[in-house]
Design a protein around this motif. Structure first.
Motif, short mmCIF file in Angstrom:
data_model
loop_
_atom_site.label_atom_id
_atom_site.label_comp_id
_atom_site.label_asym_id
_atom_site.label_seq_id
_atom_site.Cartn_x
_atom_site.Cartn_y
_atom_site.Cartn_z
N MET A 107 0.82 -1.21 0.00
CA MET A 107 0.00 0.00 0.00
C MET A 107 0.86 1.27 0.00
N ALA A 108 1.97 1.24 0.71
CA ALA A 108 2.87 2.40 0.69
C ALA A 108 3.45 2.60 -0.71
N ASP A 109 3.79 1.50 -1.38
CA ASP A 109 4.27 1.60 -2.76
C ASP A 109 3.23 2.26 -3.65
N LEU A 110 1.99 1.81 -3.52
CA LEU A 110 0.93 2.36 -4.37
C LEU A 110 0.69 3.84 -4.08
N ARG A 111 0.76 4.22 -2.81
CA ARG A 111 0.59 5.64 -2.48
C ARG A 111 1.73 6.47 -3.05
N PHE A 112 2.95 5.89 -3.06
CA PHE A 112 4.09 6.64 -3.59
C PHE A 112 3.97 6.81 -5.11
N TYR A 113 3.72 5.73 -5.82
CA TYR A 113 3.74 5.79 -7.28
C TYR A 113 2.43 6.32 -7.88
N TYR A 114 1.35 6.25 -7.10
CA TYR A 114 0.06 6.73 -7.60
C TYR A 114 -0.54 7.70 -6.59
N ALA A 115 0.25 8.69 -6.20
CA ALA A 115 -0.18 9.64 -5.18
C ALA A 115 -1.44 10.38 -5.59
N ASP A 116 -1.62 10.62 -6.88
CA ASP A 116 -2.78 11.37 -7.36
C ASP A 116 -4.10 10.67 -7.05
N ARG A 117 -4.04 9.36 -6.85
CA ARG A 117 -5.26 8.61 -6.52
C ARG A 117 -5.72 8.85 -5.09
N HIS A 118 -4.87 9.44 -4.28
CA HIS A 118 -5.15 9.57 -2.85
C HIS A 118 -5.37 11.02 -2.43
N ALA A 123 -2.13 19.47 -5.67
CA ALA A 123 -1.24 20.06 -4.68
C ALA A 123 -0.95 19.10 -3.54
N GLY A 124 -1.82 18.15 -3.31
CA GLY A 124 -1.61 17.23 -2.20
C GLY A 124 -0.72 16.05 -2.52
N ALA A 125 -0.41 15.84 -3.80
CA ALA A 125 0.31 14.63 -4.21
C ALA A 125 1.71 14.55 -3.62
N ALA A 126 2.41 15.68 -3.56
CA ALA A 126 3.79 15.66 -3.07
C ALA A 126 3.84 15.21 -1.62
N GLY A 127 2.93 15.71 -0.80
CA GLY A 127 2.91 15.33 0.60
C GLY A 127 2.56 13.86 0.79
N ILE A 128 1.63 13.36 -0.01
CA ILE A 128 1.27 11.95 0.07
C ILE A 128 2.45 11.08 -0.31
N ARG A 129 3.17 11.48 -1.36
CA ARG A 129 4.33 10.71 -1.80
C ARG A 129 5.41 10.70 -0.73
N ALA A 130 5.66 11.84 -0.11
CA ALA A 130 6.70 11.92 0.93
C ALA A 130 6.32 11.06 2.13
N ALA A 131 5.05 11.10 2.52
CA ALA A 131 4.61 10.29 3.66
C ALA A 131 4.68 8.81 3.34
N ALA A 132 4.34 8.45 2.10
CA ALA A 132 4.39 7.04 1.69
C ALA A 132 5.83 6.53 1.74
N LEU A 133 6.77 7.34 1.27
CA LEU A 133 8.17 6.91 1.30
C LEU A 133 8.66 6.75 2.72
N ASN A 134 8.26 7.65 3.60
CA ASN A 134 8.65 7.53 5.01
C ASN A 134 8.07 6.26 5.62
N ASP A 135 6.80 5.97 5.32
CA ASP A 135 6.19 4.73 5.82
C ASP A 135 6.94 3.51 5.30
N MET A 136 7.24 3.54 4.02
CA MET A 136 7.93 2.42 3.38
C MET A 136 9.27 2.16 4.07
#
Length: 209
Positions: A107-118, A123-136
């Motif tokens: 799920m962290a991978d999917l949030r990182f690579y497909y941040a726009d879905r979340h 504007a929110g995609a960068a923050g989602i990607r950064a959080a996903a990478l930290n979780d990963m």
């Protein structure tokens, strides 16, 4: 015959490796997103979320969700030694790590690579990607810690949990840095790479490079 609906560089990798190790007959049906294969009525009737992998069993039952598929294959092909048997004391640990990989790392991978879905706005995609990478990264540290004093997640013998984890590790956007921070994880991934079933699956999926 089993029919595996998949495409390269997806969770179908671990399913194909399991089928290879089991030595059972199977067919691959490539679902090409660029051609819209995932949106056809034929495929959505099998996988309502339009996701791969999906596995059709010989009796035409269809299983989706990679973790469910590998748990099933491990149980129906006990001679392949893909996982501990149900009454083994290692079984709870095996189930833990397969579900950990599916529910957290995948799920962290999917949030990182497909941040726009979340997010409902770009504007929110960068923050989602950064959080996903930290979780990963935190989740891989948990796996690295679990590998202390052992070669594989269950000890010295590999299971599908190791193949699943290695697949996800190689999806990391900066695998060299990950492995530098998690040397035990890298050692386990190197063991997985030597498996014949993984090599054969990798010919199609090009995952472990």
């Amino acid at each position: 015959m089993h029919v595996l609906y998949t495409r390269p560089e997806t969770g179908g990798f671990v399913v194909q490796a399991a089928l290879e190790q089991a030595g059972t007959d199977y067919e691959i049906v490539t679902i090409d997103k660029e051609k819209g294969d995932h949106s056809t009525s034929e495929f959505t009737s099998l996988s309502p979320l339009r996701q791969v992998p999906a596995l059709m069993l010989p009796d035409e039952t269809v299983i989706t969700e990679s973790a469910a598929i590998v748990i099933h294959l491990g149980d129906v092909f006990p001679e392949a030694q893909l996982c501990p048997p149900p009454k083994s004391p290692l079984r709870p640990h095996y189930l833990r790590w397969v579900v950990f990989c599916a529910a957290n790392l995948y799920m962290a991978d999917l949030r990182f690579y497909y941040a726009d879905r979340h997010t409902d706005g770009p504007a929110g995609a960068a923050g989602i990607r950064a959080a996903a990478l930290n979780d990963m990264n935190q989740q891989f540290q948990i796996l690295n810690a679990a590998l202390s004093g052992r070669t594989c997640l269950l000890g010295e013998t590999w299971s599908l949990a190791d193949i699943y984890a290695a697949m996800l590790a190689h999806w990391h956007p900066d695998a060299p840095t990950l492995f530098s921070a998690c040397p035990r994880l890298e050692r386990m991934c190197n063991v997985v790479k030597t498996l014949d079933c993984v090599g054969r699956a990798n010919e199609y999926h090009r995952n472990l490079t």
